[in-house]
Design a protein around this motif. Structure first.
Motif, short mmCIF file in Angstrom:
data_model
loop_
_atom_site.label_atom_id
_atom_site.label_comp_id
_atom_site.label_asym_id
_atom_site.label_seq_id
_atom_site.Cartn_x
_atom_site.Cartn_y
_atom_site.Cartn_z
N SER A 322 -45.76 19.95 91.71
CA SER A 322 -46.20 19.91 90.31
C SER A 322 -47.70 20.14 90.21
CB SER A 322 -45.83 18.56 89.67
OG SER A 322 -44.60 18.63 89.00
N TYR A 323 -48.47 19.51 91.10
CA TYR A 323 -49.92 19.74 91.08
C TYR A 323 -50.25 21.20 91.39
CZ TYR A 323 -51.06 14.77 90.66
OH TYR A 323 -51.20 13.48 90.21
N ASP A 324 -49.53 21.79 92.34
CA ASP A 324 -49.76 23.21 92.66
C ASP A 324 -49.49 24.09 91.45
OD1 ASP A 324 -50.48 22.81 95.32
OD2 ASP A 324 -48.41 22.96 96.04
N ILE A 325 -48.35 23.88 90.81
CA ILE A 325 -47.99 24.67 89.64
C ILE A 325 -49.01 24.46 88.53
CG2 ILE A 325 -46.26 24.98 87.81
CD1 ILE A 325 -44.14 24.20 89.92
N LEU A 326 -49.40 23.21 88.32
CA LEU A 326 -50.34 22.90 87.26
C LEU A 326 -51.69 23.58 87.49
CD1 LEU A 326 -50.92 21.39 84.66
CD2 LEU A 326 -51.45 19.35 86.01
N GLY A 327 -52.12 23.64 88.75
CA GLY A 327 -53.38 24.32 89.04
C GLY A 327 -53.35 25.78 88.60
N GLU A 328 -52.25 26.46 88.90
CA GLU A 328 -52.12 27.87 88.49
C GLU A 328 -52.01 27.99 86.98
OE1 GLU A 328 -52.66 30.26 90.54
OE2 GLU A 328 -52.70 28.96 92.30
N LYS A 329 -51.36 27.03 86.34
CA LYS A 329 -51.22 27.07 84.88
C LYS A 329 -52.57 26.86 84.19
CE LYS A 329 -46.79 27.82 84.41
NZ LYS A 329 -46.29 29.05 83.73
N ARG A 336 -55.63 33.13 78.85
CA ARG A 336 -55.03 33.44 77.55
C ARG A 336 -55.77 32.75 76.41
NH1 ARG A 336 -49.70 31.41 77.22
NH2 ARG A 336 -49.58 30.42 79.26
N ASP A 337 -57.00 32.29 76.69
CA ASP A 337 -57.81 31.59 75.68
C ASP A 337 -57.12 30.37 75.11
OD1 ASP A 337 -60.03 33.32 75.87
OD2 ASP A 337 -59.08 34.75 74.52
N GLN A 338 -56.34 29.68 75.96
CA GLN A 338 -55.71 28.42 75.59
C GLN A 338 -56.17 27.32 76.56
OE1 GLN A 338 -51.57 30.40 75.57
NE2 GLN A 338 -51.35 28.80 74.03
N GLU A 339 -57.42 27.39 76.92
CA GLU A 339 -57.97 26.52 77.96
C GLU A 339 -57.81 25.04 77.60
OE1 GLU A 339 -62.05 26.27 80.63
OE2 GLU A 339 -62.03 27.39 78.75
N PHE A 340 -57.45 24.25 78.62
CA PHE A 340 -57.41 22.80 78.48
C PHE A 340 -57.97 22.18 79.75
CE2 PHE A 340 -53.42 23.87 80.54
CZ PHE A 340 -53.26 22.88 81.50
N SER A 341 -58.37 20.94 79.66
CA SER A 341 -58.95 20.24 80.81
C SER A 341 -57.98 19.18 81.30
CB SER A 341 -60.28 19.58 80.41
OG SER A 341 -60.76 18.77 81.49
N PHE A 342 -57.67 19.23 82.60
CA PHE A 342 -56.87 18.18 83.23
C PHE A 342 -57.83 17.30 84.01
CE2 PHE A 342 -54.14 16.60 86.75
CZ PHE A 342 -53.26 15.86 85.98
N PHE A 343 -57.94 16.05 83.60
CA PHE A 343 -59.00 15.16 84.07
C PHE A 343 -59.11 15.12 85.59
CE2 PHE A 343 -60.69 10.97 85.21
CZ PHE A 343 -61.88 10.98 84.51
N HIS A 344 -57.99 15.05 86.30
CA HIS A 344 -58.03 14.86 87.75
C HIS A 344 -58.33 16.15 88.51
CE1 HIS A 344 -56.96 10.67 87.61
NE2 HIS A 344 -56.04 10.96 86.72
N PHE A 345 -58.51 17.25 87.82
CA PHE A 345 -58.96 18.47 88.46
C PHE A 345 -60.46 18.70 88.25
CE2 PHE A 345 -54.54 20.72 88.23
CZ PHE A 345 -54.08 19.92 89.25
N ASN A 346 -61.14 17.74 87.66
CA ASN A 346 -62.59 17.83 87.49
C ASN A 346 -63.26 17.17 88.68
OD1 ASN A 346 -62.27 19.06 84.95
ND2 ASN A 346 -62.04 17.05 83.98
#
Length: 477
Positions: A322-329, A336-346
């Motif tokens: 899931s983390y691998d997939i989420l990183g690519e997403k 696609r200019d739909q950027e979001f921040s996932f806290f634990h990837f900062n």
């Protein structure tokens, strides 16, 4: 020649493959490197060789490479070592130096030991923290703020997080304490930054406008997809909470479109928990992103193994996937200019905390404390109600935190945890969450192994994303 005398490679260099990259992370310099196949393979051989031998004989590794190519790789590594970027000198072990008496910078104020939801995984026992259900009085809250300001030393800013249970059940007191805190801090040339953590059930338009006006940072709870959220976060009559809270959350987040990915300044985060039942939690993160939520955090449940929703060892590979997939997403949505921040990837490699902070972690018990509705003082919100860790009481004259417990938390740094001493992630996770360690082992200094494994996976993806971002803007890692 590359100097490897008394150098423990796997302790100080982490190599791994993520996406289409071969990556090396130098623990002591914090630098990241993209490796070619030859270099990646050679460092891997060196790590394997050292695991069975005290010293490394470079003549006995890399023999699958032609001599000239092996020499070229070693010369490049030698130059990186001279530049202190790879195989850099190990940071000497040092005990963090703490002020005496402790300087408290942040307080979790439990204004409500009651809740209008009955989340199945709630560590607070659906709000009561193992005791009676009660709300904090204004008088106790004022004593708490005075205690914080009194013990904050020369710090110009302190932090107060209104917590529960559900703090909006006690909104009148929250408002009075914000007004009092701003006034009391101003009198002594300080500032209090306020945060409120809420399940969003009572987050109506009027409350949203108030929190925005007072510049209160807010953490909102949502586990993701409707079926996932409602399974774990129902009302008392088992009705799901999704349909009630999502409109409230979206109304709030629309008012605060720009916020820091590092949870500083005036921010919001929508935070969830994943369990055994949604190891595909990347779908829940994307569900929130598709709703228009830009700041997202979702964390693994910490619970006793006998609970049906607890994560187990068999779940780990699915969670890592899931983390691998989420990183690519994350990359895909940004394109696609739909950027979001996932806290634990900062990852915070450039602007993260100093080394002493990386060694000691969150500061629970000596920089950060929690106060219960009746005025009990604890090391953090997850220790509230645990009498063995009670630091003191606001209602005792000249109350000071118990020095024996303060010392326990101060000494529970990276070097006190055997599993951490040779771990490549030691300066990034700081030995894990104290409360999770105690819940898992009963000891502050014995790490929660499952949480440790997941933390390292998050870091790998975070470093990968940092490299991909650097490649995109044309900077060096």
């Amino acid at each position: 020649m590359l100097n490897l005398k008394n150098y423990h490679i796997s302790k100080n260099i982490h190599i791994y493959e993520q996406g289409n990259l071969r990556i090396a992370y130098d623990v002591n310099s914090g630098s990241l490197h993209i490796l070619d196949e030859k270099t990646f393979s050679l460092i891997g051989e060196m790590i394997d060789y050292q695991s069975n031998n005290e010293t490394i004989d470079l003549n006995l590794v890399g023999n699958n490479l032609p001599d000239d190519e092996k020499l070229e790789v070693l010369e490049e590594l030698e130059q990186l070592q001279r530049d202190k970027l790879l195989f850099s000198e190990e940071v000497l072990e040092q005990e963090p130096i703490y002020p005496s008496p402790p300087i408290i910078k942040a307080m979790c104020l439990h204004v409500a030991h009651d809740c209008n939801l009955k989340c199945r995984y709630c560590f607070a026992g659906t709000g009561s923290f193992g005791g009676c259900r009660e709300l904090m009085s204004v008088e106790t809250g004022i004593k708490a703020i005075d205690f914080l300001l009194m013990h904050s030393g020369s710090r110009p800013q302190c932090e107060v997080d209104f917590f529960g249970g559900e703090p909006l059940l006690n909104l009148t007191v929250v408002k009075e304490l914000i007004a009092y805190g701003k006034m009391a801090a101003k009198k002594i040339n300080k500032r209090i930054k306020f945060t409120l953590t809420t399940n969003a059930v009572l987050l109506d338009e009027q409350t949203t406008a108030y929190l925005e006006k007072e510049e209160v940072s807010v953490v909102l709870s949502l586990d993701g997809r409707k079926e996932v959220n409602d399974r774990m976060r129902p009302f008392y009559k088992d009705k799901g909470s999704y349909d009630t809270i999502v409109p409230n959350i979206l109304r709030f987040t629309e008012k605060r479109p720009k916020t820091s990915p590092y949870a500083i300044g005036n921010y919001y985060y929508v935070r969830g928990t994943y369990t055994h039942y949604n190891t595909d939690f990347y779908r829940d993160v994307l569900h929130m992103a598709d709703l228009g939520i830009k700041m997202i955090s979702i964390e693994p449940v910490v619970a006793s193994p006998e609970n049906d929703f607890s994560l187990n060892q068999e779940d780990i590979e699915k969670v890592k996937e899931s983390y691998d997939i989420l990183g690519e997403k994350v990359l895909d949505y940004a394109q696609r200019d739909q950027e979001f921040s996932f806290f634990h990837f900062n990852a915070g490699l450039d602007d993260g905390p100093c080394l002493p902070k990386r060694l000691s972690g969150c500061g629970a018990g000596y920089e950060y404390i929690a106060v219960s509705p009746e005025g009990g003082i604890y090391p953090c919100h997850q220790f509230v109600g645990q009498e063995a860790y009670k630091l003191g009481s606001l209602h005792k004259p000249d109350s000071k935190p118990r020095t024996d417990i303060v010392d326990q938390f101060r000494k529970a740094n990276v070097y006190a945890k055997q599993e951490c001493r040779t771990c490549w992630a030691r300066f990034s996770c700081s030995g894990g969450c104290h409360a999770a360690n105690v819940a898992y082992s009963g000891e502050l200094t014995k790490v929660y192994s499952l949480g440790c494994e997941l933390q390292k996976k998050r870091l790998e993806v975070a470093y990968y994303l940092k490299i991909r971002q650097a490649l995109k803007v044309g900077t060096n890692c």
